[in-house]
Design a protein around this motif. Structure first.
Motif, PDB file in Angstrom:
ATOM      1  N   VAL A 260       0.857  -1.206   0.000  1.00  0.00           N
ATOM      2  CA  VAL A 260       0.000   0.000   0.000  1.00  0.00           C
ATOM      3  C   VAL A 260       0.890   1.252   0.000  1.00  0.00           C
ATOM      4  CG1 VAL A 260      -1.706   1.334   1.313  1.00  0.00           C
ATOM      5  CG2 VAL A 260      -1.933  -1.161   1.132  1.00  0.00           C
ATOM      6  N   ALA A 261       1.944   1.222   0.833  1.00  0.00           N
ATOM      7  CA  ALA A 261       2.830   2.400   0.916  1.00  0.00           C
ATOM      8  C   ALA A 261       3.506   2.652  -0.433  1.00  0.00           C
ATOM      9  CB  ALA A 261       3.878   2.178   2.000  1.00  0.00           C
ATOM     10  N   ALA A 262       3.876   1.571  -1.128  1.00  0.00           N
ATOM     11  CA  ALA A 262       4.549   1.733  -2.421  1.00  0.00           C
ATOM     12  C   ALA A 262       3.596   2.272  -3.488  1.00  0.00           C
ATOM     13  CB  ALA A 262       5.130   0.392  -2.867  1.00  0.00           C
ATOM     14  N   ARG A 263       2.352   1.805  -3.462  1.00  0.00           N
ATOM     15  CA  ARG A 263       1.374   2.200  -4.500  1.00  0.00           C
ATOM     16  C   ARG A 263       0.717   3.534  -4.195  1.00  0.00           C
ATOM     17  NH1 ARG A 263       1.793  -0.108  -9.358  1.00  0.00           N
ATOM     18  NH2 ARG A 263       3.554  -1.385  -8.722  1.00  0.00           N
ATOM     19  N   PHE A 264       0.472   3.778  -2.914  1.00  0.00           N
ATOM     20  CA  PHE A 264      -0.247   5.004  -2.521  1.00  0.00           C
ATOM     21  C   PHE A 264       0.600   5.762  -1.506  1.00  0.00           C
ATOM     22  CE2 PHE A 264      -3.419   1.574  -3.264  1.00  0.00           C
ATOM     23  CZ  PHE A 264      -3.937   2.043  -4.466  1.00  0.00           C
ATOM     24  N   PRO A 265       1.695   6.387  -1.952  1.00  0.00           N
ATOM     25  CA  PRO A 265       2.627   7.007  -1.008  1.00  0.00           C
ATOM     26  C   PRO A 265       1.997   8.126  -0.173  1.00  0.00           C
ATOM     27  CG  PRO A 265       3.284   7.397  -3.310  1.00  0.00           C
ATOM     28  CD  PRO A 265       2.124   6.471  -3.347  1.00  0.00           C
ATOM     29  N   GLU A 266       0.845   8.650  -0.619  1.00  0.00           N
ATOM     30  CA  GLU A 266       0.208   9.717   0.170  1.00  0.00           C
ATOM     31  C   GLU A 266      -0.412   9.166   1.464  1.00  0.00           C
ATOM     32  OE1 GLU A 266      -0.840   8.376  -2.563  1.00  0.00           O
ATOM     33  OE2 GLU A 266      -2.969   7.915  -2.366  1.00  0.00           O
ATOM     34  N   GLN A 267      -0.589   7.850   1.525  1.00  0.00           N
ATOM     35  CA  GLN A 267      -1.160   7.259   2.749  1.00  0.00           C
ATOM     36  C   GLN A 267      -0.046   6.989   3.758  1.00  0.00           C
ATOM     37  OE1 GLN A 267      -4.166   4.305   2.667  1.00  0.00           O
ATOM     38  NE2 GLN A 267      -4.659   4.643   0.520  1.00  0.00           N
ATOM     39  N   ARG A 268      -0.238   7.454   4.973  1.00  0.00           N
ATOM     40  CA  ARG A 268       0.813   7.304   6.001  1.00  0.00           C
ATOM     41  C   ARG A 268       0.357   6.331   7.078  1.00  0.00           C
ATOM     42  NH1 ARG A 268       4.334   9.392   3.804  1.00  0.00           N
ATOM     43  NH2 ARG A 268       4.589  11.527   3.131  1.00  0.00           N
ATOM     44  N   LEU A 269       1.297   5.518   7.573  1.00  0.00           N
ATOM     45  CA  LEU A 269       0.990   4.671   8.722  1.00  0.00           C
ATOM     46  C   LEU A 269       0.806   5.576   9.948  1.00  0.00           C
ATOM     47  CD1 LEU A 269       3.324   1.527   8.726  1.00  0.00           C
ATOM     48  CD2 LEU A 269       1.052   1.804   7.776  1.00  0.00           C
ATOM     49  N   PRO A 270      -0.137   5.225  10.824  1.00  0.00           N
ATOM     50  CA  PRO A 270      -0.332   6.081  12.012  1.00  0.00           C
ATOM     51  C   PRO A 270       0.760   5.892  13.067  1.00  0.00           C
ATOM     52  CG  PRO A 270      -1.911   4.268  11.986  1.00  0.00           C
ATOM     53  CD  PRO A 270      -1.140   4.160  10.727  1.00  0.00           C
ATOM     54  N   LEU A 271       1.731   5.027  12.825  1.00  0.00           N
ATOM     55  CA  LEU A 271       2.824   4.803  13.771  1.00  0.00           C
ATOM     56  C   LEU A 271       4.153   5.158  13.098  1.00  0.00           C
ATOM     57  CD1 LEU A 271       1.703   1.260  14.974  1.00  0.00           C
ATOM     58  CD2 LEU A 271       1.559   3.372  16.303  1.00  0.00           C
ATOM     59  N   THR A 272       5.078   5.689  13.889  1.00  0.00           N
ATOM     60  CA  THR A 272       6.411   5.966  13.330  1.00  0.00           C
ATOM     61  C   THR A 272       7.440   5.115  14.087  1.00  0.00           C
ATOM     62  OG1 THR A 272       6.509   7.834  14.813  1.00  0.00           O
ATOM     63  CG2 THR A 272       5.993   8.325  12.519  1.00  0.00           C
ATOM     64  N   ASP A 273       8.665   5.095  13.607  1.00  0.00           N
ATOM     65  CA  ASP A 273       9.743   4.329  14.265  1.00  0.00           C
ATOM     66  C   ASP A 273       9.314   2.897  14.574  1.00  0.00           C
ATOM     67  OD1 ASP A 273      11.305   6.570  14.200  1.00  0.00           O
ATOM     68  OD2 ASP A 273      10.553   7.282  16.135  1.00  0.00           O
ATOM     69  N   ILE A 274       8.870   2.218  13.554  1.00  0.00           N
ATOM     70  CA  ILE A 274       8.379   0.853  13.778  1.00  0.00           C
ATOM     71  C   ILE A 274       9.569  -0.094  13.964  1.00  0.00           C
ATOM     72  CG2 ILE A 274       7.096  -1.046  12.695  1.00  0.00           C
ATOM     73  CD1 ILE A 274       5.437   1.260  11.368  1.00  0.00           C
ATOM     74  N   ALA A 275       9.524  -0.858  15.058  1.00  0.00           N
ATOM     75  CA  ALA A 275      10.641  -1.767  15.379  1.00  0.00           C
ATOM     76  C   ALA A 275      10.829  -2.798  14.273  1.00  0.00           C
ATOM     77  CB  ALA A 275      10.360  -2.460  16.706  1.00  0.00           C
ATOM     78  N   ASP A 276      12.090  -3.241  14.100  1.00  0.00           N
ATOM     79  CA  ASP A 276      12.413  -4.162  13.008  1.00  0.00           C
ATOM     80  C   ASP A 276      11.670  -5.486  13.103  1.00  0.00           C
ATOM     81  OD1 ASP A 276      14.052  -2.328  11.955  1.00  0.00           O
ATOM     82  OD2 ASP A 276      15.924  -3.191  12.749  1.00  0.00           O
ATOM     83  N   ASP A 277      11.357  -5.917  14.339  1.00  0.00           N
ATOM     84  CA  ASP A 277      10.721  -7.232  14.460  1.00  0.00           C
ATOM     85  C   ASP A 277       9.189  -7.175  14.349  1.00  0.00           C
ATOM     86  OD1 ASP A 277      10.382  -5.908  16.812  1.00  0.00           O
ATOM     87  OD2 ASP A 277      10.985  -7.570  18.126  1.00  0.00           O
ATOM     88  N   VAL A 278       8.645  -6.007  14.007  1.00  0.00           N
ATOM     89  CA  VAL A 278       7.190  -5.927  13.785  1.00  0.00           C
ATOM     90  C   VAL A 278       6.877  -6.521  12.410  1.00  0.00           C
ATOM     91  CG1 VAL A 278       5.288  -4.332  13.288  1.00  0.00           C
ATOM     92  CG2 VAL A 278       6.732  -3.980  15.303  1.00  0.00           C
ATOM     93  N   ALA A 279       6.044  -7.557  12.383  1.00  0.00           N
ATOM     94  CA  ALA A 279       5.715  -8.211  11.112  1.00  0.00           C
ATOM     95  C   ALA A 279       4.228  -8.157  10.794  1.00  0.00           C
ATOM     96  CB  ALA A 279       6.178  -9.669  11.156  1.00  0.00           C
ATOM     97  N   TRP A 280       3.407  -7.748  11.773  1.00  0.00           N
ATOM     98  CA  TRP A 280       1.957  -7.716  11.574  1.00  0.00           C
ATOM     99  C   TRP A 280       1.377  -6.420  12.151  1.00  0.00           C
ATOM    100  CZ3 TRP A 280      -0.938 -11.296   8.974  1.00  0.00           C
ATOM    101  CH2 TRP A 280      -0.281 -12.498   8.624  1.00  0.00           C
ATOM    102  N   PHE A 281       0.237  -6.041  11.592  1.00  0.00           N
ATOM    103  CA  PHE A 281      -0.519  -4.905  12.121  1.00  0.00           C
ATOM    104  C   PHE A 281      -1.969  -5.348  12.306  1.00  0.00           C
ATOM    105  CE2 PHE A 281       3.079  -3.286   9.808  1.00  0.00           C
ATOM    106  CZ  PHE A 281       3.577  -2.308  10.650  1.00  0.00           C
ATOM    107  N   ALA A 282      -2.647  -4.704  13.235  1.00  0.00           N
ATOM    108  CA  ALA A 282      -4.064  -5.026  13.428  1.00  0.00           C
ATOM    109  C   ALA A 282      -4.864  -3.734  13.522  1.00  0.00           C
ATOM    110  CB  ALA A 282      -4.255  -5.861  14.691  1.00  0.00           C
ATOM    111  N   LEU A 283      -6.102  -3.819  13.079  1.00  0.00           N
ATOM    112  CA  LEU A 283      -7.027  -2.694  13.166  1.00  0.00           C
ATOM    113  C   LEU A 283      -8.189  -3.181  14.019  1.00  0.00           C
ATOM    114  CD1 LEU A 283      -7.434   0.129  12.172  1.00  0.00           C
ATOM    115  CD2 LEU A 283      -8.216  -0.767  10.004  1.00  0.00           C
ATOM    116  N   VAL A 284      -8.411  -2.497  15.133  1.00  0.00           N
ATOM    117  CA  VAL A 284      -9.418  -2.951  16.092  1.00  0.00           C
ATOM    118  C   VAL A 284     -10.451  -1.848  16.241  1.00  0.00           C
ATOM    119  CG1 VAL A 284      -9.765  -3.822  18.427  1.00  0.00           C
ATOM    120  CG2 VAL A 284      -7.539  -4.093  17.342  1.00  0.00           C
ATOM    121  N   GLU A 285     -11.727  -2.226  16.207  1.00  0.00           N
ATOM    122  CA  GLU A 285     -12.751  -1.180  16.348  1.00  0.00           C
ATOM    123  C   GLU A 285     -13.830  -1.619  17.330  1.00  0.00           C
ATOM    124  OE1 GLU A 285     -13.532   1.755  13.283  1.00  0.00           O
ATOM    125  OE2 GLU A 285     -15.516   0.855  13.095  1.00  0.00           O
ATOM    126  N   THR A 286     -14.234  -0.676  18.159  1.00  0.00           N
ATOM    127  CA  THR A 286     -15.380  -0.930  19.035  1.00  0.00           C
ATOM    128  C   THR A 286     -16.506   0.019  18.632  1.00  0.00           C
ATOM    129  OG1 THR A 286     -14.760   0.740  20.685  1.00  0.00           O
ATOM    130  CG2 THR A 286     -13.868  -1.493  20.986  1.00  0.00           C
TER     131      THR A 286
END
Ligand code: FAD
Ligand code: ZN
Length: 480
Positions: A260-286
């Motif tokens: 997504v970042a490569a195709r749509f560079p205008e979209q930013r992850l809401p987190l910065t300085d992501i640790a190297d061992d992070v391999a997954w993300f989750a979206l949780v909604e209540t």
């Protein structure tokens, strides 16, 4: 009179499209297949649908119903024989009734999903079916594929949101089953046969759908995690703490968001300085009460203390929420813009999800070094889109050559783990061989008999869901 002139007399020439005007209806969203058709018919009323089905039945013309044409298995695309009529429901887009006291909305099949959500909201209610294609898919297509989407965890899939249907049968009769009843035990459940039938049994022309209260508050968090088992543990904790207030728990692998970042560079992850061992993300909604926010925060704080969540961002505004969801919903588009992809839409018991992914990842890495795994999906529902892109620079032919072995490996594993080879997208044309291979033979036989009973001439979307060579033989045309 020719078939074409009868059709034109019935619908008006503006609603019978041929040649250039028909082109956009003849290729599926994924561009798996481009077919040909006698014409594209655009009926405006249920009576017109019934009359045109009777015409097709009498002339033995196959019908391919089409909604928003966003399906992922080429189910709404005709074959190359140019013998079928594509029937687009797009003009049947009226909201017929909102019964606020009964919490129901009755809409025609061609209503765009987002328009149904909007109509419900204007009446102070929620229609919870929600998916990336909601701006163009139609309710008729949603019901015919029994669509899932991002809020199945709380509200169920399209079937569970439907109380009644209006259907034009394969013989051109109109079944009015639009009751807004939550209880009705008067015999076989015809509604649930037509839902998920992918247009192979009849044409859905309208539906009565369930509405829910609008939630007082919604909270959305974006999590960074190391492993899928960590995500599963956080899901279990969130379910225990939040119960029904937990409406969505989506996962995205690192490579899925990198695409997504490569195709749509205008979209930013809401987190910065992501640790190297992070391999997954989750979206949780209540969705529910304002105090759900505190329970969500407490759950996340505990998960961070335990080391299961590495980092988290909580949306502070509607715009931030929307941006988080945009990342998730852009994955499908990012894949299609990147190149040919071997797609799997699988479901498993939630307890076997982690071991399935670990074993499949290992098999693929060994068999096809360099193949890129783009995995994401609805963890809360046990449904993953386990997608495989070829190695960097692979051609369409390279990926096509890999595809049968990769699909076989993934689907064998899924079925061995008690899962399904189609969680939410259906069978259509693309998964017809898989259904034949993996479906219980007794179930497959019963499906053929249902098809033969409800579509005796075999004119409804032939060559979809059930393999053509085993389809029922057409019965002779009726004496005029
Ligand atoms: P079409 O693609 O037009 O048709 C689908 C099938 O329904 C065909 O067999 C067609 O013949 C039949 N059909 C259509 N209308 C009728 C009718 N009125 N009567 C009888 N048969 C009919 N799907 C999910 O389940 N969950 C997701 O999260 C999801 N996300 C998606 C995200 C993106 C970006 C895209 C492009 C697709 C996604 N999909 C998802 C797949 C797709 O949007 C759904 O399958 C949707 O329900 C299809 O609706 P449609 O109107 O486009 O149907
Ligand atoms: Zn999905």
């Amino acid at each position: 009179m020719t078939f074409h002139s009868r059709l034109t007399a019935l619908l008006g020439s503006a609603n019978v499209l041929v040649d250039h005007d028909a082109q956009s209806y003849l290729t599926d969203w994924r561009k798996l297949r481009t077919g040909r058709a006698l014409a594209v018919a655009r009926p405006g009323t249920t009576e017109e649908v019934a009359a045109l089905v009777r015409l097709c039945a009498a002339e033995g013309v196959p019908i391919v119903p089409q909604g928003g044409n966003t399906g992922q298995v080429a189910a709404a695309t005709p074959d190359e024989s140019a013998t079928a009529l594509v029937v687009s429901l797009e003009r049947m887009n009226r909201v017929r009734e909102i019964d606020v006291a009964n919490d129901t909305i009755t809409v025609e099949a061609g209503c765009i999903l987002a328009a149904v959500q909007d109509a419900a909201r204007e009446a102070g209610r929620l229609f919870p079916l929600s998916l990336g294609a909601e701006g163009s898919c139609q309710i008729g297509g949603n019901l015919s594929t029994n669509a899932g989407g991002i809020k199945v965890l709380r509200y169920g899939n399209a079937r569970e949101l439907t109380l009644g249907l209006e259907v034009v049968t394969a013989e051109g009769a109109i079944w009015n089953g639009l009751a807004g009843l939550r209880k009705d035990n008067t015999g076989y459940d015809l509604r649930d046969l037509y839902i998920g039938a992918e247009g192979t049994l009849g044409i859905i022309t309208a539906a009565t759908l369930k509405l829910y209260p609008l939630p007082a508050a919604e909270h959305t968090a974006f999590l960074a995690l190391r492993t899928l088992p960590d995500a599963s543990a956080v899901l279990a904790a969130a379910r225990a703490a939040l119960g029904d207030a937990l409406v969505a728990f989506e996962v995205m692998s690192g490579p899925a968001l990198a695409l997504v970042a490569a195709r749509f560079p205008e979209q930013r992850l809401p987190l910065t300085d992501i640790a190297d061992d992070v391999a997954w993300f989750a979206l949780v909604e209540t969705a529910g009460a304002a105090e759900d926010d505190e329970r969500l925060m407490a759950t996340l704080a505990e998960a961070m203390e335990e080391g299961r969540v590495v980092d988290a961002a909580v949306a502070g505004s509607d715009a931030q929420r929307a941006a988080m969801w945009r990342l998730r919903e852009s994955i499908t588009l990012a894949i299609s813009e990147t190149g040919p992809c071997i797609k799997h839409d699988v479901s498993l018991p939630r307890s076997r999800m982690d071991s399935f992914v670990a074993a499949s990842d290992a098999d693929l890495a060994m068999l096809y070094p360099g193949a890129r795994l783009i995995v994401f999906g609805h963890l809360g529902d046990g449904n993953l889109h386990y997608n495989v892109l070829g190695p960097e620079g692979a051609s369409r032919a390279d990926v096509a050559a890999m595809s049968p072995a990769v699909q076989r490996m993934v689907h064998d594993r899924v079925v061995a783990a008690g899962g399904s080879i189609s969680a939410e997208q259906g069978i259509g044309w693309a998964r017809i061989d898989d259904l034949r291979r993996y479906k219980d033979p007794v179930a497959l036989d019963l499906m053929h008999r249902v098809k033969a009973a409800l579509d005796p001439r075999g004119i409804m979307n032939p060559g979809k869901v059930l393999a053509p060579e085993t389809a029922p033989q057409p019965v002779p045309d009726p004496v005029p």
